[in-house]
Write a protein that holds these residues in place. Structure first.
Motif, PDB file in Angstrom:
ATOM      1  N   CYS A 110     -53.227  -0.836  62.895  1.00 39.48           N
ATOM      2  CA  CYS A 110     -53.709  -1.806  61.920  1.00 39.48           C
ATOM      3  C   CYS A 110     -52.963  -3.461  62.018  1.00 39.48           C
ATOM      4  CB  CYS A 110     -52.133  -1.248  60.629  1.00 39.48           C
ATOM      5  SG  CYS A 110     -50.824  -1.282  60.587  1.00 39.48           S
TER       6      CYS A 110
ATOM      7  N   ASN B 183     -49.912  -4.003  61.824  1.00 36.63           N
ATOM      8  CA  ASN B 183     -48.377  -4.355  62.001  1.00 36.63           C
ATOM      9  C   ASN B 183     -48.468  -3.732  63.117  1.00 36.63           C
ATOM     10  OD1 ASN B 183     -47.450  -5.560  59.616  1.00 36.63           O
ATOM     11  ND2 ASN B 183     -48.363  -3.995  58.394  1.00 36.63           N
TER      12      ASN B 183
ATOM     13  N   HIS C 214     -49.338  -0.209  64.139  1.00 36.63           N
ATOM     14  CA  HIS C 214     -49.259   1.092  63.859  1.00 36.63           C
ATOM     15  C   HIS C 214     -50.168   2.081  64.393  1.00 36.63           C
ATOM     16  CE1 HIS C 214     -46.889  -0.060  59.662  1.00 36.63           C
ATOM     17  NE2 HIS C 214     -45.770   0.022  60.918  1.00 36.63           N
TER      18      HIS C 214
ATOM     19  N   CYS D 248     -54.002   2.426  57.295  1.00 33.64           N
ATOM     20  CA  CYS D 248     -53.036   2.722  57.876  1.00 33.64           C
ATOM     21  C   CYS D 248     -52.185   3.662  55.996  1.00 33.64           C
ATOM     22  CB  CYS D 248     -52.088   1.469  58.080  1.00 33.64           C
ATOM     23  SG  CYS D 248     -50.875   2.094  58.875  1.00 33.64           S
TER      24      CYS D 248
ATOM     25  N   ARG E 158     -48.885   4.177  56.947  1.00 35.90           N
ATOM     26  CA  ARG E 158     -47.586   3.751  56.928  1.00 35.90           C
ATOM     27  C   ARG E 158     -48.033   2.223  55.882  1.00 35.90           C
ATOM     28  NH1 ARG E 158     -45.600   3.611  63.081  1.00 35.90           N
ATOM     29  NH2 ARG E 158     -43.847   3.268  62.087  1.00 35.90           N
ATOM     30  N   CYS E 159     -48.369   1.547  55.938  1.00 35.85           N
ATOM     31  CA  CYS E 159     -48.508   0.618  55.055  1.00 35.85           C
ATOM     32  C   CYS E 159     -49.742   0.288  54.251  1.00 35.85           C
ATOM     33  CB  CYS E 159     -48.206  -0.500  56.669  1.00 35.85           C
ATOM     34  SG  CYS E 159     -48.922  -0.869  57.220  1.00 35.85           S
TER      35      CYS E 159
HETATM   36 ZN   LIG Z   1     -49.841  -0.303  59.442  1.00 36.78          ZN
END
Ligand SMILES: [Zn+2]
Length: 115
Positions: free
Chosen positions: A35, A37, A39, A57, A59-60
């Motif tokens: 992603c 970010n 990740h 993603c 995580r985000c």
């Molecule tokens: Zn992410």
């Protein structure tokens, strides 16, 4: 009298409600997504399945793509950008000064003071 408890020994649950899942050693491969970010998301899928272009993603929540250099996150605006950040993107400092001066001049006019 020992016969009175015979039933206790039977296993009521001996027949499983559903068959035990079998994990066949299916060919599997890892697919990696990135992603914006940075990740790194690695998912495993069956080798014969074609991986989707975009994976959310975990995580985000931004969409992650398979090209590490060009993640697809720019489709959506950044979620945590302040109003001031948007203004600064659109206007330079000089423009900001001019707008401020204009606003002050208008304010002074409203108060009946000469500029
Ligand atoms: Zn992410």
């Amino acid at each position: 009298m020992s016969n009175g408890n015979v039933i206790r020994g039977t296993r009521i649950g001996s027949t499983p409600d559903r068959p035990t899942e079998r994990y066949e050693p299916a060919p599997c491969r890892a697919v990696t997504y990135w992603c914006r970010n940075d990740h790194r998301v690695e998912i495993r899928m069956a080798a014969e399945a074609s991986p989707p272009d975009v994976w959310d993603c975990p995580r985000c929540g931004l969409p992650a793509g398979r090209d590490a250099q060009n993640p697809p996150g720019r489709v959506r605006p950044e979620p945590y950008k302040t109003h001031l950040a948007y203004v600064k993107e659109r206007r330079t400092e000089e423009e900001g000064e001019a707008i401020l001066a204009e606003a002050l001049a208008a304010l002074r006019r409203r108060r009946g003071r000469p500029e």
